[in-house]
Structure formats: C-alpha cells, structure tokens
Design a protein around this motif. Structure first.
Motif, short mmCIF file in Angstrom:
data_model
loop_
_atom_site.label_atom_id
_atom_site.label_comp_id
_atom_site.label_asym_id
_atom_site.label_seq_id
_atom_site.Cartn_x
_atom_site.Cartn_y
_atom_site.Cartn_z
N ALA A 63 51.58 39.53 42.33
CA ALA A 63 50.86 38.62 41.43
C ALA A 63 49.63 39.30 40.83
O ALA A 63 48.82 38.64 40.19
CB ALA A 63 50.45 37.37 42.19
N SER A 64 49.51 40.60 41.04
CA SER A 64 48.32 41.31 40.58
C SER A 64 48.19 41.33 39.07
O SER A 64 47.10 41.55 38.53
CB SER A 64 48.34 42.75 41.10
N GLY A 65 49.29 41.10 38.37
CA GLY A 65 49.24 41.13 36.91
C GLY A 65 48.94 39.79 36.27
O GLY A 65 48.89 39.70 35.04
N CYS A 66 48.77 38.74 37.07
CA CYS A 66 48.46 37.42 36.51
C CYS A 66 47.15 37.48 35.74
O CYS A 66 46.11 37.88 36.29
CB CYS A 66 48.35 36.38 37.63
N ARG A 67 47.19 37.06 34.49
CA ARG A 67 46.01 37.15 33.64
C ARG A 67 45.77 35.82 32.95
O ARG A 67 46.68 35.26 32.35
CB ARG A 67 46.20 38.27 32.61
#
Length: 347
Positions: free
Chosen positions: A327-331
């Motif tokens: 989920a590190s790319g959730c922006r």
C-alpha cells in the motif's frame, strides 16, 4: 505504444483495477482521460446503476474504458451452514444489540448473465473484463460481437492457458500480493498460486497473447520491473484507493493510511471467497479462513448489520478493508496524477 496499448486504444498499457465500492464513473473518466484504461466494477452495481455509470462515462470522455464482471456459479443456500455462521457471529450481534434472526440471508452478487449482456449491448464497451473465469460461450460470443476487447484474470499458468484457448485478447496475471478477490476458477487450492514476479514470467512463457501483471505494483519502479519480466502492461488497484475520485469509505481510507496496512491476509469471512484485505478484529478473532462462512457471495448478508454498526462508530472491525500487500503507493492525489506517476515506469 505497446501491443497492449494498441489493443486497448490507450496511451499507456496501464489498467486501473475494477474495485467494487472504490472505483465509480469519476475514477474511470479521470484514468481514461489521463491515458490509461479506467475500469468500472459492474459486478458491484445493480443493472440501473451500471447503466447510469456507463452513461456518465460516455458523456464525459471519448477514451476507451473497461467494465468488469464476475463469472462465479451461484451456490445453493445451505441453511445448516448459514445457521452455524450466524451462531459464530452471535457474540458480535449481542455486543451491538442486534438479533441475528432479524437479518435473512441475502442473494449477494450475481454473475454476468443474459440480462446484463442485454443491457450492456446498448453501450458496447470498448473493453470488458472478467473475474473467476469466463461466462458461457454464447454470452462471450455476444460480447465479442460488439467489438469489445476481452480480458480475464488468471492466478496460475493452467488458468492462463485455459483463457487463451477461449480467445481472450489478453490475460491478467494476478499474483498473490493483489488486493481484493482472488480470480481463481480451475482450482480452489491457494497453494497453487504464487506471487506476481514468480507467476508473470511463467505465464508469459506459456501463452502467446499479451500478459498484464497485477499484484504488488504500486509505483513506477514496480511497473518497470513487471515490463522487464515480459509483461505487456500492468493493472494497478491499491495505489488508486486514496485518489481524489475514489469512493473509498472513511474507515477504509484511515486503515490504508495507518500502520495496519502493512499486515494483510487472504480471508473469505466477508464474502465467502478468498480476498486480500487489511487484518482487522473479525479476522483476528474468528480466523481469516473459517469453514463456517457460507459460499460466495452468501457470506456477506450476515456481516452487513455488524459492518454498518461498527462503521457508524468509525470502526472498520467488521468491514472488508481490501488492500494489496504493497500500500506504499497510495496517494491522496487526483487519479490522473497517480496514473501519470505510474506511467513513468514505461519509460
């Protein structure tokens, strides 16, 4: 442009995953206008809602879009299993002052059928994708007759070969990291499934049609890695879940932004079919996989009142908090910005 881009009619071979309760017409329009392929989760919409959403998409963009459907076989209700499941949930009902007998079983989600195909024919979507296999050959022939391109998910090499034999335009290689429902249909044995970067090159070597990588891809580096392993394109879901246009609930957004998002697991408690989500109270206390849970999609009904009560209190303890392992790319940005950032990986 890659071969897949030409097939889809997009600027980039990038597909926004169709996510029930997350991606509506606003998300589809934003992604498609940005050069990717926006996807509408038709499986989670009533026929009337589906028609309204597609009409909104067509009114706002001339770019290609995708409509996705489930292809499961509806199960026969099992009263004994349902009773056992409701008994397992009884302590939670009591906690919230609910009575299990007040909530009859629901029908759940319906698979792609002749009624839906009849409604969809008016719109003839540029792309139609399927999860849990493919619909019957007559319906598949009908969709193909509209000129729609057909995509479908595979979780194993055998499934990819099966799909290619039935004429899909591209296979989505869904790795074990992916959030939401697993797309398996030839076998329910989850030990036969593997991670994206193990599965992808095997499917690429087994089929001749384009292969789309899905699962764990959260940024441009992940996109580039998938392409280096032979993917013709990528499908991304979790990275879009905090986008401005996403209809993600408040409790789901909070979970995605918390440390809890680092711990996901496959569970069938919420729907009756394995799906990856953030571990919450129900999964910890009942166990992520409980044989008492009714078959998909019948498990949903008994949890609905618990979910409503908990979410009203700001809690996701009984909600399906779908998320991939990365989920590190959730922006928290417009979906167009997320799309353009991911597209840097194609360079």
């Amino acid at each position: 442009m890659t071969t897949l881009s030409k097939i889809l009619g997009t600027d980039f071979p990038l597909i926004q995953a169709p996510m029930v309760a997350i991606s509506g017409s606003a998300m589809v329009i934003a992604v498609s206008e940005a050069g990717g392929l926006g996807s509408l989760p038709g499986a989670g919409l009533t026929p009337d809602a589906m028609c309204r959403e597609i009409a909104a998409i067509r009114a706002a963009t001339r770019r290609p879009y995708n409509v996705n459907f489930f292809c499961h076989a509806p199960p026969e209700p099992d009263k004994q299993r349902e009773a056992v499941w409701r008994q397992a949930l009884a302590p939670y009902y009591a906690e919230f002052g609910l009575r299990s007998e007040d909530f009859p079983p629901g029908a759940g989600r319906h698979p792609f059928n002749a009624e839906v195909a009849g409604l969809l024919e008016e719109f003839r979507p540029p792309v139609v994708s399927f999860h849990f296999g493919l619909p019957p050959q007559d319906l598949l022939k009908q969709v193909r007759g509209w000129g729609s391109k057909i995509l479908a998910s595979a979780t194993t090499v055998d499934e990819a070969v099966w799909l290619e034999e039935r004429g899909v335009d591209a296979v989505i290689a869904q790795g074990l990291e992916a959030g939401g429902h697993r797309g398996h249909f030839l076998s329910h044995d989850l030990t036969k499934q593997s991670g994206t970067f193990a599965l992808l090159p095997q499917i690429v070597g087994a089929v001749r049609c384009p292969v789309i990588a899905a699962g764990g891809i959260a940024d441009a580096k992940g996109v580039a890695a998938a392409m280096a392993l032979g993917a013709s394109g990528v499908q991304v879901g979790t990275a879009y879940m905090l986008a401005k246009e996403a209809t993600t609930s408040a409790v789901h957004r909070a979970a995605l932004k918390s440390e809890a998002a680092r711990h996901t697991a496959l569970t069938h408690l919420f729907t009756g079919r394995p799906a990856r989500g953030i571990v919450n109270r129900l999964m910890r206390e009942v166990g992520a996989m409980d044989p008492a849970a009714p078959e998909f999609p019948l498990a949903t009904a008994a949890l609905a009142p618990l979910r409503a009560k908990a979410e009203a209190q700001g809690s996701g303890d009984f909600s399906p908090l779908w998320s991939g392992q990365n989920a590190s790319g959730c922006r928290e940005e417009p979906a167009a910005a997320v799309t353009h950032a991911l597209a840097q990986g194609f360079r």
